[in-house]
Design a protein around this motif. Sequence first.
Motif, PDB file in Angstrom:
ATOM      1  N   LEU A1001       0.840  -1.203   0.000  1.00  0.00           N
ATOM      2  CA  LEU A1001       0.000   0.000   0.000  1.00  0.00           C
ATOM      3  C   LEU A1001       0.869   1.244   0.000  1.00  0.00           C
ATOM      4  CD1 LEU A1001      -2.807  -1.007   2.544  1.00  0.00           C
ATOM      5  CD2 LEU A1001      -2.892  -1.058   0.046  1.00  0.00           C
ATOM      6  N   GLN A1002       0.476   2.237  -0.796  1.00  0.00           N
ATOM      7  CA  GLN A1002       1.189   3.508  -0.875  1.00  0.00           C
ATOM      8  C   GLN A1002       0.185   4.630  -0.666  1.00  0.00           C
ATOM      9  OE1 GLN A1002       3.358   3.923  -4.513  1.00  0.00           O
ATOM     10  NE2 GLN A1002       4.815   2.304  -4.046  1.00  0.00           N
ATOM     11  N   PRO A1003       0.199   5.243   0.520  1.00  0.00           N
ATOM     12  CA  PRO A1003      -0.742   6.341   0.778  1.00  0.00           C
ATOM     13  C   PRO A1003      -0.406   7.539  -0.095  1.00  0.00           C
ATOM     14  CG  PRO A1003       0.265   5.500   2.797  1.00  0.00           C
ATOM     15  CD  PRO A1003       1.045   4.928   1.668  1.00  0.00           C
ATOM     16  N   GLU A1004      -1.374   8.453  -0.237  1.00  0.00           N
ATOM     17  CA  GLU A1004      -1.142   9.692  -0.971  1.00  0.00           C
ATOM     18  C   GLU A1004      -0.074  10.504  -0.271  1.00  0.00           C
ATOM     19  OE1 GLU A1004      -2.332  10.845  -3.728  1.00  0.00           O
ATOM     20  OE2 GLU A1004      -3.821   9.299  -4.197  1.00  0.00           O
ATOM     21  N   ALA A1014       0.317   6.107   7.904  1.00  0.00           N
ATOM     22  CA  ALA A1014      -0.611   6.267   6.782  1.00  0.00           C
ATOM     23  C   ALA A1014      -0.940   4.909   6.158  1.00  0.00           C
ATOM     24  CB  ALA A1014      -0.002   7.200   5.742  1.00  0.00           C
ATOM     25  N   LYS A1015       0.075   4.060   6.005  1.00  0.00           N
ATOM     26  CA  LYS A1015      -0.169   2.729   5.451  1.00  0.00           C
ATOM     27  C   LYS A1015      -1.095   1.942   6.369  1.00  0.00           C
ATOM     28  CE  LYS A1015       2.969   0.178   3.634  1.00  0.00           C
ATOM     29  NZ  LYS A1015       4.207  -0.594   3.398  1.00  0.00           N
ATOM     30  N   SER A1016      -0.893   2.095   7.675  1.00  0.00           N
ATOM     31  CA  SER A1016      -1.722   1.378   8.645  1.00  0.00           C
ATOM     32  C   SER A1016      -3.180   1.811   8.527  1.00  0.00           C
ATOM     33  CB  SER A1016      -1.191   1.616  10.048  1.00  0.00           C
ATOM     34  OG  SER A1016      -1.993   0.969  10.990  1.00  0.00           O
ATOM     35  N   GLN A1017      -3.398   3.139   8.392  1.00  0.00           N
ATOM     36  CA  GLN A1017      -4.773   3.637   8.266  1.00  0.00           C
ATOM     37  C   GLN A1017      -5.420   3.175   6.966  1.00  0.00           C
ATOM     38  OE1 GLN A1017      -4.620   7.886   8.703  1.00  0.00           O
ATOM     39  NE2 GLN A1017      -3.789   7.804  10.798  1.00  0.00           N
ATOM     40  N   LEU A1018      -4.625   3.172   5.885  1.00  0.00           N
ATOM     41  CA  LEU A1018      -5.157   2.729   4.591  1.00  0.00           C
ATOM     42  C   LEU A1018      -5.512   1.249   4.636  1.00  0.00           C
ATOM     43  CD1 LEU A1018      -5.739   3.782   1.756  1.00  0.00           C
ATOM     44  CD2 LEU A1018      -3.411   3.142   1.098  1.00  0.00           C
ATOM     45  N   PHE A1019      -4.666   0.462   5.286  1.00  0.00           N
ATOM     46  CA  PHE A1019      -4.946  -0.963   5.430  1.00  0.00           C
ATOM     47  C   PHE A1019      -6.244  -1.162   6.208  1.00  0.00           C
ATOM     48  CE2 PHE A1019      -4.893  -4.965   7.650  1.00  0.00           C
ATOM     49  CZ  PHE A1019      -4.424  -5.870   6.713  1.00  0.00           C
ATOM     50  N   LEU A1020      -6.380  -0.409   7.275  1.00  0.00           N
ATOM     51  CA  LEU A1020      -7.576  -0.536   8.104  1.00  0.00           C
ATOM     52  C   LEU A1020      -8.840  -0.190   7.315  1.00  0.00           C
ATOM     53  CD1 LEU A1020      -8.791  -1.087  10.875  1.00  0.00           C
ATOM     54  CD2 LEU A1020      -8.396   1.323  11.457  1.00  0.00           C
ATOM     55  N   LYS A1021      -8.728   0.820   6.460  1.00  0.00           N
ATOM     56  CA  LYS A1021      -9.887   1.234   5.649  1.00  0.00           C
ATOM     57  C   LYS A1021     -10.357   0.081   4.757  1.00  0.00           C
ATOM     58  CE  LYS A1021     -10.881   4.107   1.616  1.00  0.00           C
ATOM     59  NZ  LYS A1021     -10.339   5.080   0.644  1.00  0.00           N
ATOM     60  N   ASP A1074       3.461  -5.933   7.595  1.00  0.00           N
ATOM     61  CA  ASP A1074       4.056  -5.003   8.556  1.00  0.00           C
ATOM     62  C   ASP A1074       3.060  -3.981   9.072  1.00  0.00           C
ATOM     63  OD1 ASP A1074       3.807  -3.979   6.037  1.00  0.00           O
ATOM     64  OD2 ASP A1074       5.671  -2.808   6.101  1.00  0.00           O
ATOM     65  N   SER A1075       2.163  -3.529   8.203  1.00  0.00           N
ATOM     66  CA  SER A1075       1.222  -2.493   8.633  1.00  0.00           C
ATOM     67  C   SER A1075      -0.163  -3.042   8.908  1.00  0.00           C
ATOM     68  CB  SER A1075       1.120  -1.410   7.545  1.00  0.00           C
ATOM     69  OG  SER A1075       0.746  -1.998   6.310  1.00  0.00           O
ATOM     70  N   GLY A1076      -0.438  -4.274   8.562  1.00  0.00           N
ATOM     71  CA  GLY A1076      -1.796  -4.778   8.694  1.00  0.00           C
ATOM     72  C   GLY A1076      -1.990  -5.833   9.733  1.00  0.00           C
ATOM     73  N   LEU A1077      -0.902  -6.466  10.150  1.00  0.00           N
ATOM     74  CA  LEU A1077      -1.076  -7.575  11.085  1.00  0.00           C
ATOM     75  C   LEU A1077      -1.654  -7.107  12.408  1.00  0.00           C
ATOM     76  CD1 LEU A1077      -0.681 -10.591  11.246  1.00  0.00           C
ATOM     77  CD2 LEU A1077       1.598 -10.189  12.195  1.00  0.00           C
ATOM     78  N   MET A1078      -1.238  -5.916  12.850  1.00  0.00           N
ATOM     79  CA  MET A1078      -1.722  -5.409  14.144  1.00  0.00           C
ATOM     80  C   MET A1078      -3.230  -5.139  14.121  1.00  0.00           C
ATOM     81  SD  MET A1078      -0.259  -1.498  13.908  1.00  0.00           S
ATOM     82  CE  MET A1078      -1.284  -0.954  15.268  1.00  0.00           C
TER      83      MET A1078
END
Length: 1289
Positions: A1001-1004, A1014-1021, A1074-1078
Amino acid sequence: MAAQKPVEWVQAVITRFDEQLPVKVGLQNTHTKISTEHNKECLINISRYKFSLVISGLTNILKNVNNMRIFGDTAEKNLYLSQLIIMDTLEKCLAGQPKDSMRLDETMLVKQLLPEICHFIHTFREGNQHAAELRNSACGVLFSLSCSNFNAVFSRISTRLQELTVCSEDNVDVHDIELIQYINVDCCKLKRLLQETGFKFKTLKKPAQLSVIYNLEKAFWNWVENYPDEFTRLYQRPQADMADCAEKLFDLVDSFAESTKRKAAVWPLQIILLILCPDITQDMSRDTSDDSKDNKKLFLENLRKALTGHSGSKQLTESAAIACVKLCKASTYINWEDHSVIFLLVQSIVMDLKGLLFNPTKPFSRGTGSQSADVDLMIDCFVSCFRINPHNNQQFKVCLAPSSPPTFHFVLVNSLHRIITNSPLDWWPKIDTVYGYSGELRLMFAETLGRVVQGCSSHAPLRMTPSLTFKEKMSSLKFKEKTTDLDTRIHKYLLLALVKLIHADPKLMLHNPGKQGLEVHSSTAELITGLVQLVPLANMGDISLEAMEALLVLHQPESIELWNPDAPMETFWDISSQVLYFICKKLFGHQLINSTEILKWLREILICRNKFLLRNKDRATAGSNIAIWRQAQTKLEVCLYMFLWSPDMEAVLVSMSCFRYLCEEADIRCSAEDIPVQSLLPNYNTFMEFASVSNMMITGRSALQKRVMALLRRIELPTPGNTEAWEDTHAKWEHATKLILSHPKTKLEDGQEWINMTGFLCALGGVCLQQRNTPALATYSPPMGTLNDRKSSMVSMASCEGSPETPLSRFLDRLLSLMVCSHEKGHQIRTNVKDLVGLELSPALYPMLFNKLKNSISRFFDAQGPVPINETNTQFVEQTIAIMKNLLDNHTEGSSEHLGQASIETMMLNLVRYVRILGNMVHAIHIKTKLCQLVEVMMERRDDLSFCQEMKFRNKMVEYLTDWVMGTSNQATDDDVKCLTRDLDQASMEAVVSLLAGLPLQPEEGDGVELMEAKSQLFLKYFTLFMNLLNDCSEVEDDGQQVAGRKRGMSRRLASLRHCTVLAMSNLLNANVDSGLMHSIGLGYHKDLQTRATFMEVLTKILQQGTEFDTLAETALADRFERLVELVTMMGDQGELPIAMALASVVPCSQWDELARVLVSLFDSRHLLYQLLWNMFSKEVELADSMQTLFRGNSLASKIMTFCFKVYGATYLQKLLEPLLRGVITGAEWQMLSFEVDPTRLETGENLEENQRNLLRMTDRFFQAIISSSGEFPPQLRSVCHCLFQLVP
């Protein structure tokens, strides 16, 4: 069935024959003609075993057809064709039966058939084309009928004669007496006829007597021409009974001839009857005859007197001429070795006869209604005189004289034709006796051709009817018309006769005794060129067809040898190439009525050419290297290409088969010169495939065209032929497009031709790209980013855009405009364009098409303000989606090589942006669904496509497409709309699954938030969206279990949607652990059982995919790239580069340009460029066959060298040469100087030595500048040069 129930089987064949007649099925095409011929052959074969069944069936069919009521010209023509087919079949069935061997039942059947046949003979209407052909066909049936059942026909004639003996009416019906002239008679049958008519002649009325006199003469010639041996034997062993019958009848008609008019009527028969009495003529010549023969002597004296014009009656003179011609003609059937007295009679009258008939100052004529009979009489006389004394050339000189009437020329030519084609007797002289007149005949042909061509240019063309002969046409001419029109018509008939003469014996026109090679060459060229001019003139009927046949005979190997015996090969290549060039040029326009027939004929010409070349294969190329051969080869190739888009299936197949003979010729030529065949025919292999396909069974026109277009896409090498064919077709296509758009009522056939042309241009367009100028070199900029990001950095965008001035670019622009055509037939046009561009376009045109589509859609977003949403733009977007999906879904051969030459990122993003704002109407949902399917196909072809910023692009696509998930599915109330929205959910998720595979994932950028956050928030979305979708699927399934009658289709949709959602979650987590497992790990402890089960399913899938949890860090991507670079640039102890050299061995040659760019960039960044060059150049030198091929082939080493000079040398050259060139162009000291050193091009006042000094001074200036710039020479290029210096001895 045939063995068990023969009657039923035969009846079934007869019924099929009946049902396929034109009067039942309508106008015939090629398929129905072939089927009718098969039925005929089948019935003819069956008639040998089941004669009664077949004849009975055909007779009934003929009766029924004759009784049909028809209306209109087309129906009348179909009736006439049906009657012709039936009677032709009857004639061949009857001809297969033994003579007079029929059983009683068969005889009864024949008697039923006879009245039907007589009907056609008796009801002949003068001047009616159909009636004339039907009468001739009926006469053929009657002749065959009389062969096998003479008694039935004779009985009808005899009965009618008996009836007429007691008839008291003056106007009697003599139709049945006329049957005498059409029946087959041998010696015995002729005697029966003479006896029967002799018994009843006196009691007949005058009309009946005249009819008997006329028809008996015809019967005599039927006997002589069909049984010449019997007539010859009659003079070797005279038959007393025959002579008795003939003498009695002679006396009867002699007593009948009381008046001059009656004498004129009976003299032709009397001479025939006298010929049948060889003993009487013998006695009269010896003056030993008794008084009973005085009337015969008096007859001969009166005949001679009338022939010389001393009878005082024009009628008797004309009748004497006819009788004497009959005498001469009959004498030719008697062998000179028999020393018959009849020859003395002939010699006594022949000079006077020729003087009467062949007098240019007073041409023989019996009046305006007798031109046909006069011409026949003169031809009989000419042929007979030739056979009597072939060395007497008096009549030749008269007929060949330019001052003689055209009728004399016509008689000469037709007489020669008869001499060639009708020579069954051994003692008849052959045509080679008159070969000495070939020069005069060629001159006559040239002059007649000139008059006809000149007349055609100023008069309406004459539509010549195949069934009418020259004589019939002559008799139908209206003499009130202008003299020039009449002359033109007469010369056309003469020209037709001359062409037939060439067809009958080409040697007659090719005979050139005592002439030199150049004269012979010129004479043959003039003859053949004249014939070629006649081929395209379909409005001249028979002349065009005969010219084709004559040219085909002239192209037979034995005839070609006679074109110029001194230099046969040189003459062959020159003249035959001119034939091909002219005919192919005429065929280009597809305007000829009989273009398919001419193409078939052209195929036969090619076959004959190859036969001749095979016969002379050792010297096949002698004299072939001439301009006209190359031009003819090009025109032939163009012609065959352009027939591939013909709406006529037969023309397409013939054209494809012709490619075989092009290849055969190339094989023969190349074997003689021992060179590869591709040097003559670059696309040889594809041509052979065309030829092989032409022999296959193709079901339908569309299937054939698809096969043709598939082969056209395989043509890779441009030639003058395929380039010209594309350009000419494009011009015709433009005209046809304007015609279709301006005339909504255009015929379907024209529309099919337009479709075929469009497909042809799409499929063959790739070869036109290679004809364009090479674009200028782009300025190099160092590649940045990942390998996929840099995949297209070496692609020249100039080659993809397409210059708007080129026909190819204009063609694609025109196609794009037709994608939104609002014409009355707009839907049909749009559908055809979409299918043809999407499925048949040459892969080489993909980059140009992609850029044009990108530019067109980008214009929607150029203007300030909202995007213009209208029907046209929406239509264009929908068509683009369909075309792109077809292109990517259709794995066309060669598509992988060209898909990556232009990026489609911008176009795809703009498509999504436009479709996003269309709303949620049903049509909009359909478009969104199709776009999602396109995205999925795009990701399937990911390895073949090029992306400038792939990760960013895919992230943006995920963002846009996930907005459509659950967008309207919950609000829809109508079941159909709800199904559509669920289909959109499904398509969106399938596209998202493919996009998320391996996607970090690559946030804006510029959000002011830390990257990992930002990657974590995008993953969560996304993860939350997918969980909601899963929950929605579960809720709907639960609701569905409670609602009775719920459609099973919805349950299947939900199961598939749930599966896609789980895959999307797996791909998302797999690439972003890395950003989504949590965010996802807590779901494993969720209180809801189904949620925990979903998480376990996702976790299982990512473990199966091999996700590495221990290598995740913020610098993971950079570390991976660094390790990859180290691996590629790894160097061994001896300086070898194992990975780089391994890549050089396995990467296909189509990707060597890209590999060269990558290797040079990587090794230069590691300061290892010299090591790379040394390894690559060493390998090249090691594998080189000779010094001449070193670094000249398509190798990786040569591409690396080219790339180095291109990248590192561009700035150096610009800095070095720009000041020098600018100084030469703008400097005052050089403006007035001249540098021309070619003495032939010096202008007035210029001095050669001074110009040489100027050139030396300028050259020295450039040379010194180059030498002095050695310090600025790029170090990378120094490495290249040093390696070359060290490695190349």
